[in-house]
Design an enzyme around this catalytic site. Structure first.
Site, short mmCIF file in Angstrom:
data_model
loop_
_atom_site.label_atom_id
_atom_site.label_comp_id
_atom_site.label_asym_id
_atom_site.label_seq_id
_atom_site.Cartn_x
_atom_site.Cartn_y
_atom_site.Cartn_z
N ASN A 9 1.56 -11.57 5.59
CA ASN A 9 1.21 -11.87 4.15
C ASN A 9 2.66 -12.38 3.58
O ASN A 9 3.68 -11.51 3.35
CB ASN A 9 0.82 -10.71 3.24
CG ASN A 9 0.95 -10.88 2.08
OD1 ASN A 9 0.75 -12.13 1.43
ND2 ASN A 9 0.69 -10.07 1.15
N LYS A 11 3.21 -13.61 0.81
CA LYS A 11 3.30 -13.51 -0.88
C LYS A 11 3.89 -14.90 -1.19
O LYS A 11 3.45 -15.96 -0.84
CB LYS A 11 4.33 -12.46 -1.16
CG LYS A 11 3.70 -11.30 -0.24
CD LYS A 11 4.59 -9.77 -0.72
CE LYS A 11 4.01 -8.84 0.03
NZ LYS A 11 4.48 -7.43 -0.47
N HIS A 92 -5.20 -7.27 -3.05
CA HIS A 92 -3.93 -6.83 -2.81
C HIS A 92 -3.53 -6.23 -3.93
O HIS A 92 -3.62 -6.35 -5.10
CB HIS A 92 -3.01 -8.06 -2.38
CG HIS A 92 -1.63 -7.43 -1.75
ND1 HIS A 92 -0.77 -7.00 -2.47
CD2 HIS A 92 -1.46 -7.50 -0.56
CE1 HIS A 92 0.37 -6.64 -1.97
NE2 HIS A 92 -0.15 -6.95 -0.64
N GLU A 94 -0.59 -5.96 -5.31
CA GLU A 94 -0.04 -6.50 -6.14
C GLU A 94 -0.66 -7.58 -7.14
O GLU A 94 -0.35 -7.87 -8.51
CB GLU A 94 1.27 -7.56 -5.53
CG GLU A 94 2.30 -6.76 -4.76
CD GLU A 94 3.00 -7.39 -3.55
OE1 GLU A 94 2.75 -8.51 -3.24
OE2 GLU A 94 3.62 -6.57 -2.97
N GLU A 162 -3.24 0.21 2.23
CA GLU A 162 -1.70 -0.03 1.71
C GLU A 162 -1.54 0.65 0.63
O GLU A 162 -1.91 0.27 -0.53
CB GLU A 162 -1.64 -1.61 1.45
CG GLU A 162 -2.02 -2.67 2.77
CD GLU A 162 -1.13 -3.86 2.46
OE1 GLU A 162 -0.54 -4.23 3.07
OE2 GLU A 162 -1.46 -4.49 1.26
N GLY A 168 6.81 -2.93 0.52
CA GLY A 168 7.97 -3.55 0.06
C GLY A 168 9.14 -2.52 -0.03
O GLY A 168 10.18 -2.80 -0.59
N SER A 207 5.51 -1.36 4.70
CA SER A 207 6.79 -1.46 5.48
C SER A 207 6.66 -1.08 6.85
O SER A 207 7.48 -0.26 7.42
CB SER A 207 7.41 -0.20 4.65
OG SER A 207 7.85 -0.51 3.25
#
Ligand code: PEP
Length: 250
Positions: A9, A11, A92, A94, A162, A168, A207
């Site tokens: 991904n 992003k 996702h 985010e 996730e 991250g 991660s």
């Protein structure tokens, strides 16, 4: 037997100058045929990435829940397939955080993607506050319950667990915690779609690196990885693909 899937991904990273990375990742995918590999890039790179990444499925990171209409700034499944996307990420964390998307949105977007011929990586995962409150398992069950589209099957749907606090950050759950959530997710899928649950891959994301991939990918019910930061260069991403391949052969 579910084949491992390693999906990247990118992003909001990636310009045309990064296309050689796509070509290198595609070469690694071809060199490791026992593992499925995919790369989700920004909308602006999909067509070019599909052009240089022979044999590498290229995906989007989001789409609109409607097939067309007055939705300024949005993109439909048909627009994505026309430029070479074969899959998309949906829900996702985010987007759940930054764009306030809900599990209902993820459900509608997954259905739109499937209608439009895209495969779907449907994300779920708890926040750090939810984990600290002992609610991680319940949150994941509830997100799957609310976002799983009708007719879900492993032919077109993959779940990605996730934990938001692991994305991250360089932090990962213990292998035992990953195993516990993946078992809960599998049980929820079985409750909802019966035997079809056995064909639905459940990826871990958060991660993942070349250093921890082999251990994470060996956990029960972990059918692959969704990888952000470490998918941006072939140098970092290829070792994860190779870790999946070595498990497959081992
Ligand atoms: C992600 O973006 O889905 C992700 C897991 O990111 P990272 O690997 O950087 O934690």
């Amino acid at each position: 037997m579910r084949r491992k899937l390693v999906a990247g991904n990118w992003k909001m990273h990636g310009m045309k100058g990064d296309l050689p990375q796509v070509a290198e990742i595609a070469a690694a995918a071809r060199a490791n045929p026992d593992v499925d590999v995919a790369l989700c890039v920004p909308f602006t790179l999909i067509e070019a990435a599909a052009g240089v990444g022979a044999g590498l499925p290229i995906g989007a990171q989001d789409l609109h829940e409607n097939d067309k209409g007055a939705h300024t700034g949005c993109i439909s499944a048909a627009m994505l397939t026309e430029i070479g996307a074969t899959l998309t990420i949906v829900g996702h964390s985010e987007r759940r955080g930054d764009q306030h998307e809900t599990s209902h949105d993820a459900w509608a977007k997954s259905a739109a993607a499937h209608r439009g011929g895209l495969k779907v990586i449907l994300c779920c995962g708890e926040t750090d506050a939810e984990r600290d409150a002992g609610r991680a398992e319940r949150i994941v069950q509830s997100q799957i319950e609310k976002s799983l589209p009708d007719g879900a099957s492993g032919d077109w749907l993959t779940i990605a667990y996730e934990p938001r606090w692991a994305i991250g950050t360089g932090k990962t759950p213990t292998l035992e915690d990953i195993a516990a959530i993946h078992a809960i997710a599998r049980a929820k899928l079985r409750q909802m779609v019966g035997d079809a649950a056995d064909g639905i891959r459940i990826l871990y994301g958060g991660s993942v690196t070349g250093a921890n991939a082999a251990a994470i990918l060996a956990v029960d019910n972990v059918d692959g990885a969704l990888v952000g930061g470490a998918s941006l260069t072939a140098e970092k991403f290829v070792p994860i693909i190779e870790a999946a391949a070595s498990l497959r052969q081992g």
